[in-house]
Design an enzyme around this catalytic site. Structure first.
Site, short mmCIF file in Angstrom:
data_model
loop_
_atom_site.label_atom_id
_atom_site.label_comp_id
_atom_site.label_asym_id
_atom_site.label_seq_id
_atom_site.Cartn_x
_atom_site.Cartn_y
_atom_site.Cartn_z
N TRP A 116 0.87 -1.03 0.06
CA TRP A 116 0.09 0.24 -0.13
C TRP A 116 0.87 1.34 0.14
O TRP A 116 1.75 1.35 0.65
CB TRP A 116 -0.72 0.07 1.10
CG TRP A 116 -1.78 1.23 1.26
CD1 TRP A 116 -2.99 1.47 0.67
CD2 TRP A 116 -1.47 2.45 2.13
NE1 TRP A 116 -3.48 2.66 1.09
CE2 TRP A 116 -2.50 3.31 1.79
CE3 TRP A 116 -0.68 2.63 2.98
CZ2 TRP A 116 -2.66 4.77 2.34
CZ3 TRP A 116 -0.64 4.07 3.79
CH2 TRP A 116 -1.58 4.97 3.53
N TRP A 141 -15.04 3.88 -7.74
CA TRP A 141 -15.58 2.65 -7.31
C TRP A 141 -14.07 1.85 -6.51
O TRP A 141 -13.21 1.80 -7.29
CB TRP A 141 -15.78 1.72 -8.56
CG TRP A 141 -16.24 0.23 -8.16
CD1 TRP A 141 -15.49 -0.61 -7.47
CD2 TRP A 141 -17.51 -0.28 -8.51
NE1 TRP A 141 -16.52 -1.79 -7.43
CE2 TRP A 141 -17.52 -1.37 -8.04
CE3 TRP A 141 -18.73 0.38 -9.32
CZ2 TRP A 141 -18.55 -2.25 -8.46
CZ3 TRP A 141 -19.55 -0.81 -9.48
CH2 TRP A 141 -19.93 -1.87 -8.92
N ASP A 142 -14.56 1.87 -5.37
CA ASP A 142 -13.19 1.36 -4.42
C ASP A 142 -13.30 0.06 -4.03
O ASP A 142 -14.56 -0.50 -4.16
CB ASP A 142 -13.08 2.48 -3.28
CG ASP A 142 -11.80 2.58 -2.84
OD1 ASP A 142 -10.99 1.87 -3.16
OD2 ASP A 142 -11.41 3.79 -2.03
N CYS A 201 -10.64 1.98 -8.18
CA CYS A 201 -9.48 2.20 -7.18
C CYS A 201 -9.61 0.92 -6.16
O CYS A 201 -10.70 0.47 -6.09
CB CYS A 201 -10.05 3.41 -6.31
SG CYS A 201 -9.28 3.94 -4.77
N ASP A 240 -2.42 5.59 -3.15
CA ASP A 240 -3.02 6.57 -2.32
C ASP A 240 -1.57 7.40 -1.76
O ASP A 240 -1.85 8.34 -1.15
CB ASP A 240 -3.54 5.85 -0.88
CG ASP A 240 -4.80 5.49 -1.18
OD1 ASP A 240 -5.57 5.89 -2.05
OD2 ASP A 240 -5.30 4.63 -0.21
#
Ligand code: GLA
Length: 721
Positions: free
Chosen positions: A177, A459-460, A507, A529
């Site tokens: 991440w 759209w996550d 996303c 991110d």
């Protein structure tokens, strides 16, 4: 040649009769993938590489590389396919049955090679869709049988390619991440190297579903033989690179067989995802340009269409906002001059309001306290200010603190007899279940039916699968990884039928979903991110190897300590947007940003659809440089970023690529902040001037000039007569 054509056409009718005689060609403008059959009528890959001038000469080729190697007979290596028959027999012997070629149009053709087992009623079809001008091939497989009961498939590759070279160099992309797409290159050694993911809901995070494979020696941007490849699948993938004792490299690509035994019913077709690849003989730059063109024309939703610039409120407010605050933010969007305001997470749920990431996910009703007048009011207010309105959703997920969790515990992936395992305080819905698919469809459909003016969706999908167990799949638990992704595609397929044009950003906790399987339904994706402009140079650089600029969303934010100019220049590399408190801009910053957006609007066609040339890699020097050249060669945009100015003093000019040597070009710096000095101040050129394409490509352009650490420059290059 005539004889070959004759044999080829005849083979369409007589299949295996002529199997040994007639090679099967899958060709693009510059490459050929060639198959033949051996004496036992097995399909062999005899060639994959640069196209020969004389196709007759392919018949000289001989190979011992079975094209799609099944397990259980004489295979000593990793198989492309393995299945267990009804009687428990684990073998498969695939013999050539026939070939069909259909031409879709001038540019595209599909070759279908059918293989059959000679004892069991199992049929395997290998498909190759060749895109001539783009030099791209998509390969997939269909597996079918006619046994009495289901067979169990344990391996089901989309493609198996084989290479006979001296050495092989693999470039892979790994991360986590906020650290997506870190590049690593290494020489393959004997044995097996596997790149895979077991994340379930997404492909990317630890390993990205894409690679470069360079032949004999590492390729550069402009030199070397290299294959660029990726899998169009939004779930577990596996690339398997095996060097045999005879130094053949076998590359097996497809869905990850890990924990995914599939019980295939009689006459059901098991279709694997597309493996997409291109072979360049001029380095990685050409390979990327091939993929960019192919993706925009054939894969990405509305790939050649417009994109909206936007202001997102995530980093500006996080969950802390209300209706009035949002309407204030619309003013910022309007002042800046973007097309759309994107409302992020935190707008929904009432019993368990979504004021942080611990509650409310799954309850897709407007939060009455934050938004007393609902989405409709926000849409109206945005429109009154002359901007569009977009909204964030994460419909495949649920917080345990939600009404959805209370009402539909059976819709959630979780082991019945073990503690729930959370990631970002949430669980994954069971997309294998058609009821859940309908729920997810309805979340979007109901919102768009009520508010047809909504102009954009983000759209996550913020977690991967762990401890998963589907209450819907019963005994077929090992289907979950595959059926989840198929369920997701079913929903997208239906939504796109009803809403074919709505722009939707993909996303997944940043860049978790960056694959061409999903990009059929999405217009763009969120790469990470991490919006620190310094880190972004590396992240965007790596994505540019495989994705075109109009799909990569870059937002200017307050993360990182760089100047607004540096952050803007970095974002402009692809699809630019904002996620920042515009009201905190100084007048100078606002004026700069307004001008940058105007310039971007003027140049976006060059950036999005021009040919991309990566000129200097941040992995190799303390700067990064790249340019986009419009196909007319009349216009180009050049970006250069200095990194660590004080640590290394590089002053040599950057050589351009892709221009017309005979044209004259004006090189003019844009994105200059009022009162700041323009670069460059030394070297073979100073200030804005006119040069020939020949000069700019042979001598180059000096771009050193900024005195601050992390300085950057953007130049507009225009043909002059
Ligand atoms: C993910 C996304 C972010 C933001 C948050 C909201 O992390 O990547 O851009 O939308 O979710 O919760």
């Amino acid at each position: 040649m005539k004889r070959l054509i004759y044999l080829f056409i005849l083979s369409l009718f007589c299949g295996n009769l002529l199997a040994q005689e007639s090679p099967i060609f899958i060709e693009t403008n510059n490459t050929a993938l060639v198959y033949k059959t051996d004496r036992q009528n097995k399909l062999m890959q005899v060639y994959f590489g640069e196209k020969l001038n004389d196709a007759d000469e392919y018949s000289n080729l001989f190979s011992q590389n079975e094209a799609y190697m099944p397990a259980g007979m004489d295979n000593l290596y990793e198989p492309a396919i393995r299945l267990l028959h009804n009687d428990g027999n684990p073998s498969l012997s695939l013999k050539f049955e026939g070939v069909e070629v259909s031409r879709v149009d001038e540019n595209v053709s599909v070759t279908q090679i059918t293989l059959k087992d000679d004892v069991y009623p199992v049929e395997v079809k290998l498909f190759f869709k060749a895109f001539k001008n783009e030099d791209v091939i998509e390969a997939w497989t269909e597996i079918q049988h006619n046994e009495k009961k289901p067979v169990m498939l344990t391996h089901f590759a989309s493609s198996m390619l084989q290479f006979d070279k001296r050495d092989y160099w693999l470039t892979q992309f790994h991360g986590d991440w906020a650290k997506e797409m870190l590049m690593q290159e290494s020489q393959l050694t004997s044995g097996i190297k596997v790149i895979d993911s077991k994340l379930g809901t997404r492909a990317n995070k630890f390993q990205a579903p894409m690679f470069f494979l360079s032949m004999n020696e590492p390729s550069t941007e402009t030199k070397g033989e290299v294959v660029a490849a990726t899998l169009a699948w939004t779930g577990n993938f596996q690339f398997n690179f095996e060097i045999t004792p005879t130094n053949t490299l076998r590359v097996i690509s497809g869905m990850n067989p890990y924990a995914s035994e599939y019980h295939l019913k009689p006459n059901e077709i098991f279709k694997t995802p597309d493996f997409i690849f291109t072979y360049s003989f001029e380095g990685k730059g050409q390979a990327s340009r091939n993929l960019h063109k192919w993706a925009q024309k054939y894969q990405v939703l509305d790939g050649e269409g417009e994109r909206l610039t936007l202001l997102n409120n995530w980093e500006a407010t996080y969950f802390d906002f209300n209706e009035d605050r949002l309407v204030e933010l619309f003013d910022g969007a309007k002042k800046l001059g973007v097309d759309l305001f994107l409302l992020d997470d935190g707008w929904f749920a009432n019993k368990y309001p979504r004021n942080n990431d611990r509650a409310g996910l799954g309850d897709w009703q407007e939060n009455k306290e934050k938004l007393p007048h609902g989405i409709g009011y926000l849409v109206e207010q945005a429109e009154a200010k002359g901007i569009k309105f977009g909204i964030w959703i994460e419909p495949e997920m649920v917080n345990p603190k939600s009404e959805l969790y209370e009402n539909h515990p059976d819709w959630i992936l979780k082991l019945p007899n073990r503690p729930e395992h959370y990631s970002r305080n949430q669980l994954v819905l069971d997309m294998a279940n058609p009821e859940v698919q309908k729920f997810v469809y309805d979340v979007v459909d109901q919102m768009l039916t009520k508010h047809p003016e909504i102009g954009f969706i983000k759209w996550d999908c913020n977690r991967e699968m762990t401890n998963e167990y589907s209450q819907y799949l019963g005994e077929n638990q090992s289907h979950i990884y595959i059926d989840y992704v198929k369920g997701f595609y079913n929903v997208m397929e239906d939504l796109r039928e009803k809403y074919p044009e709505l722009p939707i950003m993909l996303c997944s906790g940043g860049g978790g979903r960056t694959d061409y399987g999903a990009m059929k339904y999405f217009t763009e994706f969120w790469p990470s991110d991490n919006t620190d402009a310094y880190d972004r140079i590396f992240i965007q650089w790596a994505y540019s190897y495989f994705f075109p600029a109009n799909t990569i969303c870059n937002h200017i934010t307050s993360m990182g300590n760089q100047s607004l100019k540096f952050r803007t220049d970095v974002a402009m590399m692809d699809k630019m947007g904002y996620d920042i408190r515009v009201e905190e801009f100084t007048d100078e910053e606002l004026a700069f940003s307004q001008q940058a957006l105007k310039d971007y609007d003027r140049l976006k066609d060059v950036i999005w659809f021009g040919d991309m040339y990566r000129l200097i890699s941040p992995y190799e020097e303390s700067r990064a440089a790249l340019m986009y050249v419009h196909e007319s060669k009349e216009k180009a945009v050049f970006f250069c970023f200095d990194i660590y100015t004080y640590r290394e003093n590089i002053t040599n000019p950057v050589k351009f690529q892709g221009l017309d040597p005979d044209k004259k070009y004006e090189v003019k710096e844009i994105n200059v902040q009022e009162g700041r000095r323009r670069g460059p101040f030394m070297g073979p050129n100073a200030g804005d001037s006119v040069y020939s394409g020949d000069y700019l490509m042979k001598i180059g352009y000096n771009v050193r000039g900024g005195r601050e650490d992390l300085s950057s420059h953007v130049y507009e290059i225009t043909e002059v007569n």
